[in-house]
Motif scaffolding. Structure first.
Motif, PDB file in Angstrom:
ATOM      1  N   TYR A 123       1.146  -0.668  -0.081  1.00  0.00           N
ATOM      2  CA  TYR A 123      -0.005   0.387  -0.106  1.00  0.00           C
ATOM      3  C   TYR A 123       0.924   1.523  -0.024  1.00  0.00           C
ATOM      4  O   TYR A 123       1.734   1.550   1.028  1.00  0.00           O
ATOM      5  N   ALA A 124       0.475   2.067  -0.767  1.00  0.00           N
ATOM      6  CA  ALA A 124       1.073   3.457  -1.094  1.00  0.00           C
ATOM      7  C   ALA A 124       0.660   4.452  -0.971  1.00  0.00           C
ATOM      8  O   ALA A 124       0.342   5.633  -1.406  1.00  0.00           O
ATOM      9  N   GLN A 125      -0.249   4.481   0.325  1.00  0.00           N
ATOM     10  CA  GLN A 125      -0.812   5.977   0.467  1.00  0.00           C
ATOM     11  C   GLN A 125      -2.204   6.514   0.148  1.00  0.00           C
ATOM     12  O   GLN A 125      -2.247   7.531   0.019  1.00  0.00           O
ATOM     13  N   ARG A 126      -2.250   5.926  -0.990  1.00  0.00           N
ATOM     14  CA  ARG A 126      -3.620   6.285  -2.205  1.00  0.00           C
ATOM     15  C   ARG A 126      -4.909   5.467  -2.115  1.00  0.00           C
ATOM     16  O   ARG A 126      -4.371   4.558  -1.624  1.00  0.00           O
ATOM     17  N   TYR A 127      -5.564   6.322  -1.731  1.00  0.00           N
ATOM     18  CA  TYR A 127      -7.109   5.627  -1.750  1.00  0.00           C
ATOM     19  C   TYR A 127      -7.808   5.880  -2.481  1.00  0.00           C
ATOM     20  O   TYR A 127      -8.398   7.098  -3.355  1.00  0.00           O
ATOM     21  N   LEU A 128      -8.593   4.792  -4.096  1.00  0.00           N
ATOM     22  CA  LEU A 128      -9.947   5.456  -5.046  1.00  0.00           C
ATOM     23  C   LEU A 128     -10.941   4.490  -5.065  1.00  0.00           C
ATOM     24  O   LEU A 128     -10.641   3.300  -4.821  1.00  0.00           O
ATOM     25  N   GLN A 129     -11.835   5.456  -4.595  1.00  0.00           N
ATOM     26  CA  GLN A 129     -12.848   4.773  -4.967  1.00  0.00           C
ATOM     27  C   GLN A 129     -13.560   5.133  -5.745  1.00  0.00           C
ATOM     28  O   GLN A 129     -13.996   5.858  -6.710  1.00  0.00           O
ATOM     29  N   GLU A 130     -14.284   4.042  -6.167  1.00  0.00           N
ATOM     30  CA  GLU A 130     -14.919   3.519  -7.495  1.00  0.00           C
ATOM     31  C   GLU A 130     -16.373   4.270  -7.649  1.00  0.00           C
ATOM     32  O   GLU A 130     -17.176   3.727  -6.804  1.00  0.00           O
ATOM     33  N   GLY A 131     -17.394   4.389  -8.401  1.00  0.00           N
ATOM     34  CA  GLY A 131     -18.607   4.991  -8.907  1.00  0.00           C
ATOM     35  C   GLY A 131     -19.241   3.131  -9.405  1.00  0.00           C
ATOM     36  O   GLY A 131     -18.620   2.536  -9.786  1.00  0.00           O
ATOM     37  N   CYS A 132     -20.295   3.538  -9.925  1.00  0.00           N
ATOM     38  CA  CYS A 132     -21.402   2.399 -10.231  1.00  0.00           C
ATOM     39  C   CYS A 132     -22.284   2.624 -10.948  1.00  0.00           C
ATOM     40  O   CYS A 132     -22.935   4.882 -10.731  1.00  0.00           O
ATOM     41  N   GLY A 133     -22.800   2.081 -11.771  1.00  0.00           N
ATOM     42  CA  GLY A 133     -23.687   2.295 -12.898  1.00  0.00           C
ATOM     43  C   GLY A 133     -25.318   2.351 -12.059  1.00  0.00           C
ATOM     44  O   GLY A 133     -25.478   1.743 -11.721  1.00  0.00           O
ATOM     45  N   GLY A 134     -26.314   2.721 -13.764  1.00  0.00           N
ATOM     46  CA  GLY A 134     -27.604   2.207 -13.837  1.00  0.00           C
ATOM     47  C   GLY A 134     -27.880   2.701 -11.533  1.00  0.00           C
ATOM     48  O   GLY A 134     -28.048   3.826 -12.348  1.00  0.00           O
ATOM     49  N   TYR A 135     -28.644   1.595 -11.465  1.00  0.00           N
ATOM     50  CA  TYR A 135     -29.535   2.577 -10.671  1.00  0.00           C
ATOM     51  C   TYR A 135     -28.357   1.727  -9.070  1.00  0.00           C
ATOM     52  O   TYR A 135     -28.467   1.970  -8.005  1.00  0.00           O
ATOM     53  N   CYS A 136     -27.280   1.452  -9.654  1.00  0.00           N
ATOM     54  CA  CYS A 136     -25.990   0.782  -8.387  1.00  0.00           C
ATOM     55  C   CYS A 136     -27.348  -0.890  -7.702  1.00  0.00           C
ATOM     56  O   CYS A 136     -27.225  -1.219  -8.662  1.00  0.00           O
ATOM     57  N   GLY A 137     -26.894  -0.816  -6.305  1.00  0.00           N
ATOM     58  CA  GLY A 137     -28.151  -1.891  -6.349  1.00  0.00           C
ATOM     59  C   GLY A 137     -26.645  -3.209  -5.653  1.00  0.00           C
ATOM     60  O   GLY A 137     -27.369  -3.903  -5.061  1.00  0.00           O
ATOM     61  N   SER A 138     -25.232  -3.392  -6.059  1.00  0.00           N
ATOM     62  CA  SER A 138     -24.158  -4.233  -6.180  1.00  0.00           C
ATOM     63  C   SER A 138     -23.383  -3.481  -5.398  1.00  0.00           C
ATOM     64  O   SER A 138     -22.790  -2.062  -5.642  1.00  0.00           O
ATOM     65  N   ASP A 168     -18.969   0.991  -3.062  1.00  0.00           N
ATOM     66  CA  ASP A 168     -19.979   0.578  -2.279  1.00  0.00           C
ATOM     67  C   ASP A 168     -21.629   0.237  -3.235  1.00  0.00           C
ATOM     68  O   ASP A 168     -21.818   0.640  -4.267  1.00  0.00           O
ATOM     69  N   ASP A 169     -22.853   0.371  -2.605  1.00  0.00           N
ATOM     70  CA  ASP A 169     -23.836  -0.086  -3.770  1.00  0.00           C
ATOM     71  C   ASP A 169     -24.786   1.011  -3.437  1.00  0.00           C
ATOM     72  O   ASP A 169     -26.020   0.940  -3.983  1.00  0.00           O
ATOM     73  N   GLU A 170     -24.215   2.107  -3.250  1.00  0.00           N
ATOM     74  CA  GLU A 170     -25.655   3.519  -2.532  1.00  0.00           C
ATOM     75  C   GLU A 170     -26.929   3.601  -2.326  1.00  0.00           C
ATOM     76  O   GLU A 170     -27.894   4.088  -2.217  1.00  0.00           O
ATOM     77  N   GLY A 171     -26.519   2.530  -1.193  1.00  0.00           N
ATOM     78  CA  GLY A 171     -27.485   2.354   0.182  1.00  0.00           C
ATOM     79  C   GLY A 171     -28.627   1.254  -0.669  1.00  0.00           C
ATOM     80  O   GLY A 171     -29.556   1.122   0.191  1.00  0.00           O
ATOM     81  N   ASP A 184     -40.575   2.377  -0.953  1.00  0.00           N
ATOM     82  CA  ASP A 184     -41.411   2.906   0.181  1.00  0.00           C
ATOM     83  C   ASP A 184     -40.507   3.648   1.023  1.00  0.00           C
ATOM     84  O   ASP A 184     -41.378   4.232   1.691  1.00  0.00           O
ATOM     85  N   ASP A 185     -39.346   3.468   0.949  1.00  0.00           N
ATOM     86  CA  ASP A 185     -37.832   4.473   1.864  1.00  0.00           C
ATOM     87  C   ASP A 185     -38.060   5.973   1.075  1.00  0.00           C
ATOM     88  O   ASP A 185     -36.719   5.335   0.699  1.00  0.00           O
ATOM     89  N   PRO A 186     -37.294   6.753   1.321  1.00  0.00           N
ATOM     90  CA  PRO A 186     -37.417   7.756   1.005  1.00  0.00           C
ATOM     91  C   PRO A 186     -35.625   8.283   1.101  1.00  0.00           C
ATOM     92  O   PRO A 186     -34.918   9.253   0.643  1.00  0.00           O
ATOM     93  N   MET A 187     -35.198   7.906   2.698  1.00  0.00           N
ATOM     94  CA  MET A 187     -34.292   8.182   2.668  1.00  0.00           C
ATOM     95  C   MET A 187     -33.150   7.327   1.917  1.00  0.00           C
ATOM     96  O   MET A 187     -32.418   7.129   1.612  1.00  0.00           O
ATOM     97  N   LEU A 188     -33.648   6.375   1.021  1.00  0.00           N
ATOM     98  CA  LEU A 188     -32.906   5.328   0.204  1.00  0.00           C
ATOM     99  C   LEU A 188     -32.308   6.512  -1.356  1.00  0.00           C
ATOM    100  O   LEU A 188     -31.599   6.068  -1.590  1.00  0.00           O
ATOM    101  N   LYS A 189     -33.437   7.110  -1.115  1.00  0.00           N
ATOM    102  CA  LYS A 189     -33.128   8.222  -2.511  1.00  0.00           C
ATOM    103  C   LYS A 189     -32.147   9.655  -2.153  1.00  0.00           C
ATOM    104  O   LYS A 189     -31.633   9.811  -3.141  1.00  0.00           O
ATOM    105  N   VAL A 190     -32.218   9.399  -1.017  1.00  0.00           N
ATOM    106  CA  VAL A 190     -31.155  10.406  -0.734  1.00  0.00           C
ATOM    107  C   VAL A 190     -29.905  10.196  -0.333  1.00  0.00           C
ATOM    108  O   VAL A 190     -28.767  10.316  -0.685  1.00  0.00           O
ATOM    109  N   ASP A 191     -29.928   8.720   0.398  1.00  0.00           N
ATOM    110  CA  ASP A 191     -28.468   7.950  -0.194  1.00  0.00           C
ATOM    111  C   ASP A 191     -28.304   7.758  -1.287  1.00  0.00           C
ATOM    112  O   ASP A 191     -27.477   8.019  -1.813  1.00  0.00           O
ATOM    113  N   PHE A 192     -28.744   7.111  -2.454  1.00  0.00           N
ATOM    114  CA  PHE A 192     -28.560   7.095  -3.518  1.00  0.00           C
ATOM    115  C   PHE A 192     -28.280   8.512  -4.318  1.00  0.00           C
ATOM    116  O   PHE A 192     -27.234   9.009  -5.460  1.00  0.00           O
TER     117      PHE A 192
END
Length: 620
Positions: A123-138, A168-171, A184-192
């Motif tokens: 490990y050389a002291q760099r962090y890379l966070q990856e996005g995901c596509g569509g509505y994510c969810g995995s 991450d899966d965007e919640g 049903d859960d509006p907070m999931l839309k905020v996380d997404f």
């Protein structure tokens, strides 16, 4: 608003609270990354993201873990401000073909599932966070960066072990174009919408700080499609999370894309009875004609450098009167359907409801996405139909009861779209899911660097939105400031997040890192055309042969042959500023992109409804 208030600025507090004594070893010898994709004739991966050139990066020194991987599972991260986290498992992985790492699976409350890969020896002291596509969810590090990529176009194929990686899966569970999670859960839309990437970044940095004894020296984000939207969202709403960001083919204008552009396009190729007009076979014929008429001779590779330069002669494409064999030409109805697809979503009064339609050159990728894959399939079989109807029914509304009496039966009808336009859905999520704010001043002042990119032949998301967003940033911040931290690259002949008939294998992460860490602003990016199929990324073999290389310069620069040298080599081509520049202040119903539309939301006292307000209204 407790959750919201504790989230802002939590990254530094979390790192400080959990950082342990650091152990920095001697600077390692650079591990040579393969640059074979720049060599004509070489056999290379067909992934759009080429290997990072570790020999060109600053050497930061290697950190070893402060404790074993198995011990990480017992660490308490529940007190991270704004991002309470539970570790579900921590497993040492020792693959024979790459580096050993600790795979960490966990959840940021309430249910943002994530995975981290933490190298144990390199490990050389760099962090890379990856996005995901569509509505994510995995969840899955190095999973496809966009829906439909099928494992070939991975976000960043980092095999050198120098980066801590996270995704991450965007919640929510259920990705691609699956939308039932939004009922049903509006907070999931905020996380997404805007929150998941931030809280995961806070949690990831805290876990890294604990495991290695100090926080990452640099944090980077790379995403495409919805991941590109997430990338821009981070720059706009959470400017201190990442030092450098790559935003590929961003679905940043999401409410208009999902509720207007995609549903409209899904109905533009059908008869009143719902039968397809332009078939996959005829789309191939159309693509051949468009390339013959519009390929830029200056590129010498059969690609269209800017589809706005294409003015096809439809008389050469439409079947002549009296012709009985129409297999190699388009009927008048097929031409009209194609023209509707190129025009994009248009209201009954003629107003454009998005920043453009399908680009010339994308026709080969329409089947299954824009038009049915087979002649017997209906328009409800297309990706545009399913993701559009999902947004209109559930994702774009706070609750599961529709605020409009929309025709949501199958097949999706033009009436549905017209009604949405005419009555203006009052419950759409633009203030939560859109990442169109052009004021990136806070990100710039934090020292952030942003590379945005898209293929000019993108079949999923019209590429004109990218140039329109760049122009809005210029209009807001001024060219002199923008040049210090932002670049846009447009790749000729490249489909959505990769694939296509143009050079589509390239490395953007190396130049981004050198820009962030050494102040070396990127200029040209060299891309390779790799044999093995011209379809969307994820189709065809995993490897192929480099046929040619081409440079791509920051938009609006274009490329032409220098007059000497091999036409297969990027070194024989030069960049230039076109004499005629297009007006990128694209006029559409939502013009111009502006700041201040964003709402910040939290659950109300009932726990069922959201309380949302803009920053000025909340005293932020």
């Amino acid at each position: 608003m407790a959750r919201l208030l504790t989230v802002i600025g939590a990254a530094l507090a979390a790192v400080a609270a959990l950082a342990l004594v650091s152990t920095s070893l001697a600077t390692p010898r650079a591990t040579a990354a393969s640059r074979a994709y720049l060599t004509v004739g070489a056999t290379v991966s067909r992934r759009t993201a080429a290997p990072v050139d570790t020999t060109a990066l600053p050497q930061l020194g290697t950190l070893l873990p402060q404790y074993s991987c198995s011990q990480l599972a017992s660490q308490d991260f529940s007190q991270i401000p704004g991002a309470p986290t539970t570790i579900l498992s921590a497993t040492l992985v020792t693959p024979t073909s790459s580096y050993p790492y600790c795979q960490v699976d966990g959840i940021v409350a309430p249910q943002v599932q994530f995975q981290l890969q933490l190298p144990t020896t390199s490990y050389a002291q760099r962090y890379l966070q990856e996005g995901c596509g569509g509505y994510c969810g995995s969840v899955g590090v190095s999973q496809p960066a966009a829906s439909g990529q099928n494992g070939i176009d991975e976000c960043v194929p980092l095999y050198n072990g120098q980066f801590a990686l996270g995704q991450d899966d965007e919640g929510h569970i259920g990705g691609g174009n699956t939308e039932a999670w939004a009922v049903d859960d509006p907070m999931l839309k905020v996380d997404f919408g805007y929150l998941s990437e931030h809280v995961f970044a806070v949690a990831a940095k805290a876990i890294i700080a604990s495991f290695y004894g100090q926080a990452p020296r640099y944090a980077y984000y790379d995403g495409c499609s919805d991941g590109g939207r997430e990338a821009l969202m981070e720059a706009q709403r959470f400017p201190h999370d990442f030092n450098g960001i790559i935003a590929g083919a961003p679905a940043f204008n999401q409410a208009a894309l999902n509720a207007m552009e995609e549903p409209y396009e899904s109905t533009a190729d059908e008869t009143p009875s719902g039968q397809p007009i332009l078939t996959a076979a005829k789309a191939a014929v159309l693509h051949t004609d468009i390339i013959q008429q519009c390929a830029d001779p200056g590129l010498k590779d059969g690609t269209i450098q800017d589809p706005r330069d294409c003015q096809p002669d439809w008389a050469r494409i439409q079947c002549a009167a009296g012709v009985t064999d129409t297999s190699n030409c388009l009927t008048a109805a097929e031409v009209a359907a194609a023209q509707r697809l190129y025009a994009g979503a248009v209201a009954p009064d003629g107003e454009h409801l998005y920043t453009g339609g399908e680009p010339y050159g994308a026709e080969g990728a329409w089947p299954g996405i824009v038009i049915p894959a087979t002649a017997s399939a209906g328009e409800d079989s297309t990706f545009f139909h399913s993701i559009g109807i999902g947004y209109l029914r559930w994702v774009g509304l706070w609750r599961d009861n529709l605020s409009l009496r929309l025709d949501t039966s199958f097949p999706f009808s033009q009436l549905t779209f017209d009604q949405y336009v005419a009555e203006n859905n009052p419950a759409n999520l633009a203030s939560v899911v859109d990442a169109t704010d052009p004021n990136l001043t806070a990100f710039y002042r934090a020292g952030g660097k942003l590379i945005q990119w898209q293929g000019w032949a993108d079949q999923f998301i019209p590429p004109y939105g990218s140039v329109a967003y760049r122009q809005a940033v210029l209009d807001t911040m001024g060219a002199a400031t923008v040049s210090k931290f932002y670049r846009l690259y447009m790749f000729p002949g490249v489909y959505h997040c990769g694939g296509g008939y143009g050079p589509n294998v390239f490395d953007l992460l190396t130049p981004l890192i050198n820009w962030v860490e050494q102040g070396q602003a990127p200029s040209r990016i060299v891309a390779a055309l790799v044999s093995g199929g011209t379809g969307a990324a994820g189709t065809g073999p995993a490897t192929g042969t480099v046929e040619l290389t081409r440079p791509v310069y920051p938009y609006p620069e274009e490329v032409r042959y220098s007059g000497s040298g091999s036409t297969t080599e990027a070194s024989s081509f030069v960049g230039y500023q076109p004499a005629r520049l297009f007006d990128d202040d694209i006029q559409w119903a939502g013009f111009p992109f502006r700041s201040g539309y964003e709402e910040w939301c939290d659950l109300g006292g009932s726990g069922q409804d959201l309380v949302c307000a803009r920053k000025a209204e909340q005293g932020h």
